[in-house]
Motif scaffolding. Structure first.
Motif, short mmCIF file in Angstrom:
data_model
loop_
_atom_site.label_atom_id
_atom_site.label_comp_id
_atom_site.label_asym_id
_atom_site.label_seq_id
_atom_site.Cartn_x
_atom_site.Cartn_y
_atom_site.Cartn_z
N THR A 106 0.82 -1.20 0.00
CA THR A 106 0.00 0.00 0.00
C THR A 106 0.86 1.26 0.00
N GLU A 109 2.72 1.71 -3.56
CA GLU A 109 1.90 2.02 -4.72
C GLU A 109 1.21 3.38 -4.62
N MET A 110 1.25 4.00 -3.44
CA MET A 110 0.52 5.24 -3.22
C MET A 110 0.85 6.35 -4.23
N TYR A 113 -1.19 6.70 -7.53
CA TYR A 113 -2.54 7.26 -7.56
C TYR A 113 -2.55 8.73 -8.00
N SER A 118 -1.68 7.21 -14.90
CA SER A 118 -1.18 5.99 -14.28
C SER A 118 -2.21 4.86 -14.43
N MET A 120 -3.65 1.87 -12.81
CA MET A 120 -3.67 1.21 -11.50
C MET A 120 -3.86 -0.30 -11.61
#
Length: 225
Positions: A106, A109-110, A113, A118, A120
């Motif tokens: 988490t 990968e933040m 966002y 990007s 996801m």
């Protein structure tokens, strides 16, 4: 190599015109090439962290010219600056800046966002590839609060490079680490620079500075030789 950063006569003044005015940067001139690594050294209050914040578009300069990859940052609007900061610049902090109760996955990968365009759906594969490149893929599902200092710093570096930025800015990245872990971290930064990314690191430690291509000293907000 081509020029990535150029600063011409950059100043940063806090509380300008008031009795408590502070000149944090005073006519700074310097350039940085792509793939070059730079250590910025100076005593506390010399202006080195302010310089890093201005380079990283976390703080506005008071006057001067700042070019990033040939583009005039000093003339950008807020949206353009946010896009530059989000897409082109990675940050590594002494305090890691991670969410301790969240997983490594988490945390890493933040930044994706906030990147324009990007994908996801591809994020988890991208995170695993990045963690693998740093030798910490087995930590993906671990919560950050369960990690050692060295592991947290590698996670912080993974988060900084996940979006494939042009430059990594590191503020005292080894300050909270033991000597062996600090050495391993600096070797990692040196490898990142060899891959073609630029690195600027603020440090008090001359031994850590030796891992960078060159060292720049700052005193009373001025570049000092």
């Amino acid at each position: 190599m081509s020029e990535l950063i150029r600063m011409n006569n950059v100043s940063k003044i806090y509380n300008k015109g008031k009795s408590n005015e502070v000149v944090a940067l005073d006519g700074v001139d310097f350039t940085l090439e792509r793939g070059e690594s730079l250590a910025v050294m100076g005593v506390s209050g010399s202006g080195k962290s302010t310089l890093l914040n201005v380079i990283g578009c976390m703080d506005n300069m008071t006057s001067g010219e700042y070019y990033f990859d040939g583009k005039e940052v000093h003339n950008m609007n807020d949206n353009e600056i946010a896009r530059l900061r989000g897409d082109k610049i990675g940050f590594v902090l002494q305090s890691y800046g991670l969410l301790p109760s969240e997983s490594v996955m988490t945390n890493v990968e933040m930044p994706l966002y906030f990147m324009k365009g990007s994908n996801m759906k591809d994020a988890k594969r991208r995170v695993y590839t990045t963690l693998e490149s740093l030798g910490i893929e087995e930590l993906a599902k671990r919560k950050v609060k369960t990690l050692s200092g060295g592991q947290r710093q590698r996670v912080a570096i993974a988060r900084a490079i996940i979006k494939d930025p042009d430059i990594i800015l590191a503020d005292e990245p080894t300050g909270a680490l033991d000597s062996e872990t600090a050495k391993n971290t600096m070797e990692l930064f040196a490898e990142i620079a060899k891959s073609g990314k630029s690195v600027i690191m603020v440090t008090h430690d001359v031994n850590m500075a030796k891992y960078m291509n060159r060292t720049m000293y700052i005193k009373d907000g001025k570049i000092s030789n």
